[in-house]
Design an enzyme around this catalytic site. Structure first.
Site, short mmCIF file in Angstrom:
data_model
loop_
_atom_site.label_atom_id
_atom_site.label_comp_id
_atom_site.label_asym_id
_atom_site.label_seq_id
_atom_site.Cartn_x
_atom_site.Cartn_y
_atom_site.Cartn_z
N ASP A 181 0.76 -1.35 0.19
CA ASP A 181 -0.06 -0.15 0.40
C ASP A 181 0.83 0.96 0.16
OD1 ASP A 181 -1.77 -1.61 0.01
OD2 ASP A 181 -3.01 -0.86 2.05
N LYS A 195 -7.29 3.34 -2.81
CA LYS A 195 -7.38 3.80 -1.68
C LYS A 195 -7.51 4.71 -1.34
CE LYS A 195 -4.71 2.17 2.86
NZ LYS A 195 -3.78 1.59 3.22
N LYS A 244 -10.35 -0.14 -2.09
CA LYS A 244 -10.13 -0.51 -0.90
C LYS A 244 -10.47 0.52 0.38
CE LYS A 244 -6.81 -1.44 2.82
NZ LYS A 244 -5.32 -1.90 3.23
#
Length: 218
Positions: free
Chosen positions: A89, A151, A180
């Site tokens: 991430d 995300k 996400k």
């Protein structure tokens, strides 16, 4: 619905101790979460603790600001993967996105993705700092750079995920990247709302409470 498989069980505070990371991993095994999400420093320790389980290790890169050199993100990514990270991430270069330096943002993501092999990449936007146009642009740049997920948030800014942002990200991605939702998701009702809005994964430190609430309903 097996809601545990949506959850990246997360502990990213700077004061996280080895005992807390151990507890995170033990909870992830018990509740069968998809992954634990930790700062890259803790990847080797988490990998060791999870070695006999199906729980993946997710590492944050350039966290929480994204404001380091691309070369630094690439080095951190390579090391995290070498030490056992199975997902990455990375924080997008928010300041350069807001400066309309879209080429730099694209090259930053592209360079990280290029060093990862088949490991999935999630790009963190920090939606609280961005306009709808910038969220759409970040989505397009991430997809162009071959990111696997987009995300919403680090959880360290003014606010976390919103239904509106997830809906916009999902629509803009057109199925070319998963979404996400992360930041401020602390209960089952909220988690289900984000999944309904199109989130493929939920980043939360409240995974235990969410799964226990879900189990109590079934």
């Amino acid at each position: 619905m097996d809601i545990a498989k949506y959850i990246d069980h997360t502990l990213l505070k700077s004061s996280a101790t080895k005992k807390e990371i151990k507890n995170l991993c033990e909870e992830a095994i018990k509740y069968k979460f998809f992954s634990v999400c930790v700062n890259s420093f803790f990847v080797p320790y988490a990998k060791q603790l999870l070695k006999d389980s199906d729980v993946k290790v997710c590492a944050t890169i350039g966290f929480p600001l994204g404001a380091v050199r691309t070369e630094t993100k690439v080095f951190e990514t390579k090391m995290a993967i070498d030490q056992g990270a199975e997902e990455i991430d990375m924080v997008l270069q928010v300041g350069m996105l807001k400066s309309n330096d879209f080429e730099m943002v694209y090259e930053d993501i592209k360079a990280v993705k290029a060093c990862m092999g088949n490991v999935p990449l999630k790009v963190i936007f920090e939606i609280s700092e961005l306009s709808d146009f910038q969220i759409m642009k970040a989505t397009q740049l991430s997809i162009k750079a071959k990111a696997d997920f987009i995300k919403t948030s680090t959880g360290f800014s003014a606010s976390g995920a919103t239904i509106e942002a997830v809906t916009l990200m999902k629509k803009t991605a057109e199925g070319k990247a998963k979404v996400k939702a992360s930041g401020g998701i602390r209960d089952l009702e909220t988690a289900l709302q984000f999944i309904e809005a199109g989130a493929n994964r939920i980043g939360t430190s409240s995974g235990v409470a969410i799964v226990e609430a879900n189990n109590a309903q079934h």
